[in-house]
Write an enzyme that holds these catalytic residues in place. Structure first.
Site, PDB file in Angstrom:
ATOM      1  N   LYS A 266       0.781  -1.251  -0.063  1.00  0.00           N
ATOM      2  CA  LYS A 266      -0.133   0.059  -0.094  1.00  0.00           C
ATOM      3  C   LYS A 266       1.002   1.220   0.042  1.00  0.00           C
ATOM      4  CE  LYS A 266      -4.273  -1.940   0.215  1.00  0.00           C
ATOM      5  NZ  LYS A 266      -5.233  -1.746  -0.815  1.00  0.00           N
TER       6      LYS A 266
ATOM      7  N   GLU B  38      -9.832   5.682   3.088  1.00  0.00           N
ATOM      8  CA  GLU B  38     -10.481   4.524   3.806  1.00  0.00           C
ATOM      9  C   GLU B  38      -9.532   3.308   4.207  1.00  0.00           C
ATOM     10  OE1 GLU B  38      -9.310   2.303   0.432  1.00  0.00           O
ATOM     11  OE2 GLU B  38     -10.336   4.810   0.671  1.00  0.00           O
TER      12      GLU B  38
ATOM     13  N   SER C 159       1.829  -9.728  -0.518  1.00  0.00           N
ATOM     14  CA  SER C 159       1.349  -8.310  -0.639  1.00  0.00           C
ATOM     15  C   SER C 159       1.780  -7.881   0.590  1.00  0.00           C
ATOM     16  CB  SER C 159       0.026  -8.059  -1.228  1.00  0.00           C
ATOM     17  OG  SER C 159      -0.932  -8.777  -0.530  1.00  0.00           O
TER      18      SER C 159
END
Length: 411
Positions: free
Chosen positions: A104, A126, A393
């Site tokens: 991210k 969010e 990830s």
């Protein structure tokens, strides 16, 4: 169980032509937002187009990805998992090694630089599993933005560690009590905030979904995953992998690693959704197993909805995959047969979570473990001269308390 995977399509693809000027990936994508957001989206699209073509912007992004985030990440041969399966080699693309613990940070850094370029002083976001929220809080602390993160109350409880991390870095975390109290409701509240404060606020959307230009922009900021993986696997094996597997919630980590291989027909691409407790209504978040075409939170794509068009309840052991819609670019490539999709259920995920931890000394995020489940299944069926890359990830520190509770372990 995971759904069967059919053979790859070898149809010619021009990945760089998508989306079109209106943000469409074939029949998917587009812009479906209140009129009050159109100016902000147009401004964002123009700013991104300029930044994308600006060598100085790209150089600064590369600098922060290296110095702050920790790129490049390693491509790791999981020798003991490979031996355990007895078949194909399993490589892990180690996005879990990045600062804040997941892929991210790639997108958060890119959008933070854009926000600064547009002279915005306040950032909202969010988050579901909390990793996007943590990444956003980190870049806001780095660049000096006011930061507000919206998170469903259910997700706040199961990801309490990440809530504290966000607050520790100066972010205000606002719990959302509406609806199912998960990611969908958090996005709703973030969009309401943006409508109200659009002039001075930038919304760092965390996945490859929503209204244009977000699906394109988030994909582009994560392309670095696949660009690195291609160079690394050629250096290690002297050839491209046979298969690449990634988990798919909205779809950012998956599109990030898949994009560089879309025009390589010999590489099978597999996205893995959340099968939850099974495929009964309300028990999963496998959009391609139970969804249909619709519009949700800015774009047209596959959505879990009832016959009246109301959004279905979803479930996954992983907060980051517990979402009713999938990114529009994924929907297009699924239609074309270029990316295949499977699903992994909660019990399989918990088993693989423990297996990877025990055999490799790597605790994977529950989201990433969905991809690992399918990668392990494929490795068992393929000969030893085949190569699979699983996009790891994120790391599973955030999930340890939740998994311990499920397994009945008192900490």
């Amino acid at each position: 169980m995971s759904a069967p995977v059919s053979a790859n399509s070898t149809a010619k693809l021009d990945r760089c032509s998508l989306p079109d000027a209106g943000g469409h990936f074939g029949p998917y994508g587009g812009v479906f937002v209140p009129e009050t957001l159109m100016t902000a989206l147009d401004e964002l699209g123009a700013a991104y187009a300029t930044a994308k073509a600006d060598p100085a912007f790209q150089a600064e992004l590369r600098f922060h990805l290296k110095e702050f985030a920790g790129r490049p990440t390693e491509l790791y041969l999981a020798e003991r998992l490979t031996a355990h399966c007895g078949g194909a080699k399993i490589y892990l693309k180690r996005e879990d090694l990045l600062h804040t613990g997941a892929h991210k940070i790639n997108n958060a850094l890119g959008q933070a630089l854009l926000a600064r370029r547009m002279e915005k002083k306040r950032v909202i976001a969010e988050t579901g599993a909390g990793q996007h929220g943590v990444a956003t809080a980190a870049v806001c602390a780095k660049f000096g933005f006011e930061c507000v993160i919206y998170m469903g109350a259910v997700d706040m409880e199961r990801q309490a560690l990440n809530v504290f991390r966000m607050r520790l870095m100066g972010a205000e975390v606002r719990g959302v009590e509406a609806g199912q109290q998960t990611l969908k409701e958090a996005i709703n509240e973030a969009m309401r905030d943006w409508v109200t404060n659009v002039r001075g606020t930038h919304y760092i959307l965390g996945s490859a979904l929503g209204a244009h230009p977000y699906p394109m922009m988030v994909r582009d900021f994560h392309r670095v995953i696949g660009m690195e993986a291609k160079v690394q696997i050629l250096a290690r094996e002297g050839r491209l992998p046979d298969e690449i597997v990634a988990c798919v919630g909205g779809g950012s980590n998956a599109m990030g690693i898949f994009f560089e291989f879309l025009e390589e027909p010999g590489v099978q691409l597999i996205g893995v959704e959340a099968g939850g407790r099974g495929l009964a209504r309300g028990d999963h978040a496998a959009r391609f197993e139970g969804g249909k075409l619709g519009v949700l939170q800015g774009c047209k794509t596959y959505i879990l909805q009832n016959p009246d068009g109301q959004i279905e309840l979803t479930h996954s052991v992983s907060a980051g995959l517990d979402y009713a819609a999938i990114g529009p670019e994924h929907a297009l490539y699924r239609d074309r047969g270029r990316i295949q999709y499977a699903y992994a259920c909660d019990d399989e995920v918990l088993e693989a979570f423990q297996l990877c931890s025990r055999l490799e000394g790597i605790i994977p995020a529950l989201e990433s473990t969905h991809a690992l489940v399918h990668g392990l299944k494929r490795a068992r069926t393929l000969p030893k001269d085949k190569v699979i890359v699983v996009n790891l990830s994120g790391r599973g520190d955030k999930d340890v308390n939740q998994v311990a509770k499920i397994l009945g372990v008192k900490l």
